[in-house]
Enzyme design. Structure first.
Site, PDB file in Angstrom:
ATOM      1  N   ASP A  68       0.831  -1.195   0.000  1.00  0.00           N
ATOM      2  CA  ASP A  68       0.000   0.000   0.000  1.00  0.00           C
ATOM      3  C   ASP A  68       0.868   1.249   0.000  1.00  0.00           C
ATOM      4  O   ASP A  68       1.855   1.342   0.751  1.00  0.00           O
ATOM      5  CB  ASP A  68      -0.900  -0.014   1.246  1.00  0.00           C
ATOM      6  N   GLU A 106       1.428   0.265  -4.971  1.00  0.00           N
ATOM      7  CA  GLU A 106       0.957   1.535  -5.508  1.00  0.00           C
ATOM      8  C   GLU A 106       2.166   2.449  -5.682  1.00  0.00           C
ATOM      9  O   GLU A 106       2.826   2.800  -4.701  1.00  0.00           O
ATOM     10  CB  GLU A 106      -0.041   2.185  -4.551  1.00  0.00           C
TER      11      GLU A 106
END
Length: 638
Positions: A323, A352
């Site tokens: 993340d 990400e």
């Protein structure tokens, strides 16, 4: 870490380089029937560290209070004789009680650590469970799932609704196998803070991006959050069931921030060391959640390395979705990759490639998408094709290619090539990246929607005025055809195969089940959708031309054909990747009318047309032109 870096971060007075490097968080609690040894990494400035032993996971007075001995560096230790299995503990450095930073088992709501024998939590067959085969990452088909969404609705027909064990049930396994996915990406499944495990009869929902205890499964997904071993056993049972079905398990990890700062286990044990501050002395917030961790500092770097290794070693996890990977530094991500290359090379790592705000660390040193070429073993989400297909993230009502809006074709081509350099792509016309960022196509995750955005159905309804149900289905299938014929790693959100919607909610992180749940009756309402998804996945698996996995092979075989607006067409020349099909052509038409497209002259078999896929053939075409129905894809081969 160099001494100069320590001086810059104001940490030299707290610990030396060697002390930071030598910390083994995994040995925080070591149980045996004869005695349990406790160790805590804490500042030498602490006057004392107190260990407390409790009978229960919450409430009650300590059974025993022990002053821990300082080792002269940065660790405090104590050994308590006797069999403590089933008891609970906390550490107190003077800032408050907590289970330490590396608890492996906890009581309800994770405020106290639990003393367990991990060997007793292994399910039958665990010793031979691990998937060790390293495959081309482009062979993966990733299915992103939230435990509660997947099984909570009565229409799921599953017994263990909202639990880890739902994924051990044959009905769930059969659905995943029929669909054809071979990797399940589970949203955060570590112990997170926003769901009260003592009130599971009350409506509560969260995606789980609010870490409390990083190395323990979440209690609300277990059948008994009060029993520390239940969540551990049931998580392992879930992994075992998926592995037996040939499905890998990818864990969503959130090391970039904690639920809060003052009450975090990091701050309660070693204040101000695990987080970044801005130049003005305030806490940096590159995560958008109130704090950001400092992966470039050895304490946090070593924590991430050891935590991820623990999930692979103890829970047999096959990969990680990181993340807000752009909050972390490049060196840490490369060290993680190198560790797994040595020990578990089949582990897939992607993340990400962005942050949610400005980080207190130089952007050129962060694991951003633009820096993926400096992380050759790590992948990132490709938002270029995502937004070129459905529209920008920051405007739900603005459409793009599948809404019949021209000007997005070059960005889609960029995604189809897997974000690598390709001589036929004009990067000046690509929406976000003016140059290729992937060295290899498997470094790009191809997708059109995921959990933290409108799902595809809602986006289509919001961006295509007056859309009919038939039109919605056509455009949905068209978008996924682009995803699954692209050279990156395909990724879909759970329930898309059942035409899932979230009633138009963009950010449903704490929305009720009525918004987030998957309605499985849609499988009966829209059987053509599941059939198309399943056949599309099967076609990709059966034909290596769609997943070449090598940049040079992609440049050699992938040829884009000349087209007009709202059309993208490409050919996979020859028997690409040793494919039984020759000269595969894929044409994506988002216009509201049929279009004729020029193709190299030949005798072709049509395998995809009008929302139907049949690898045995639907029709034949001879010549140098093919008609593509409105808002749909055609796939054919010689």
């Amino acid at each position: 870490m160099k001494i100069t870096n320590l001086l810059l971060t104001g940490m030299l007075s707290l610990f030396t380089v060697q002390e930071a490097l030598g910390q083994d968080y995994m040995k925080e609690v070591e149980y045996s029937p004869e005695a349990t040894r406790f160790q805590l990494f804490a500042p030498s400035a602490a006057k004392a560290v107190t260990l407390r032993i409790y009978a229960e996971g919450q409430g009650g007075k300590p059974l025993n209070t022990v002053k821990m001995a300082f080792d002269g560096n940065t660790a405090y230790a104590a050994t308590v004789d006797g069999d403590l299995k089933g008891k609970f503990y906390t550490f107190d450095t003077g800032h408050g009680e907590c289970p330490g930073v590396f608890a492996k088992a906890v009581g309800v709501n994770g405020k106290r650590g639990a003393i367990v024998d991990l060997d007793e939590t292994d399910p039958e067959g665990w010793a031979t469970d691990r998937i060790t085969q390293k495959v081309k990452m482009t062979d993966l088909v990733i299915y992103e799932m939230h435990h509660r969404d997947f099984s909570i609705d009565p229409s799921s027909g599953l017994k263990y609704k909202g639990k880890f064990l739902a994924l051990t049930e044959q009905k769930a396994i059969d659905h995943l196998k029929r669909l054809g996915v071979n990797a399940v990406h589970i949203l955060p499944s570590f112990d997170y803070a926003s769901v009260d495990e003592t009130r599971l009869d009350a409506p509560q929902y969260n995606w789980g991006y609010d870490p409390l205890n990083y190395n323990v499964p979440e209690g609300s997904y277990s059948t008994n959050p009060y029993e520390p071993t239940a969540r551990i056993k049931e998580f392992k049972q879930m992994v075992r069931a998926l592995h037996k079905a040939g499905i890998r398990v990818i864990l969503d990890v959130v090391y970039n921030h904690t639920f809060d700062l003052a009450g975090s286990n990091f701050q309660l044990t070693y204040p101000d060391v695990f987080y970044r501050k801005a130049a003005d002395g305030t806490w940096s917030n590159g995560s958008g959640c109130g704090n950001e961790t400092a992966s470039e500092r050895e304490p946090m770097r070593q924590f991430m390395l050891q935590s991820m290794r623990y999930w692979v070693d103890e829970y047999h996890i096959d990969g990680f979705r990181v993340d807000l990977m752009g909050v972390h530094d490049i060196e840490t991500m490369n060290q993680i990759r190198a560790m797994f290359d040595r020990e578990f090379p089949a582990t897939f790592i992607y993340g990400e490639g962005w942050s949610a705000g400005t980080c207190a660390y130089p952007v050129e040193k962060l694991a951003m998408k633009a820096n993926i070429s400096r992380m050759p073993g790590i992948a990132a989400f490709g938002d270029e094709m995502r937004d070129a297909l459905r529209g920008p993230f920051n405007d739900d009502h603005k459409g793009a290619f599948i809404a019949g809006i021209p000007g997005n074709e070059e960005s889609i081509k960029f995604g189809i090539a897997g974000a690598i350099s390709h001589p036929q792509i004009d990067n000046s016309k690509v929406n976000y990246s003016k140059e290729a960022w992937a060295l290899q196509p498997w470094q790009a995750i191809s997708y059109v929607s995921c959990h933290d955005d409108m799902c595809l159905v809602d986006r289509l309804r919001a961006s295509v005025p007056g859309i009919t149900q038939d039109e919605l289905i056509r455009l949905d299938l068209l978008a996924q055809t682009a995803v699954f014929t692209a050279q990156g790693v395909p990724f879909i959100q759970a329930g898309e195969e059942a035409l899932r919607d979230k009633k138009g909610v963009h950010n449903s992180f704490n929305s009720p089940d009525s918004i987030n749940r998957i309605d499985w009756t849609n499988l009966d309402k829209y059987p053509q959708v599941f059939s198309y998804y399943s056949n599309l996945i099967s076609m990709r698996k059966n034909h290596p031309a769609f997943r070449l996995g090598d940049a040079e092979l992609v440049r050699k075989h992938l040829e884009f054909l000349p087209t007009a607006d709202c059309l993208v067409a490409f050919r996979l020349k020859g028997n690409a990747g040793g494919d039984a099909w020759k000269n595969i052509i894929v044409i994506l038409n988002s216009a509201k009318q049929a279009r004729s497209v020029d193709i190299p002259h030949g005798n072709y078999t049509v395998v995809c047309r009008d929302g139907v896929i049949n690898e045995a053939g639907l029709d034949t075409v001879t010549g140098s032109q093919v008609s593509v129905p409105a808002q749909s894809a055609v796939i054919l081969h010689e």
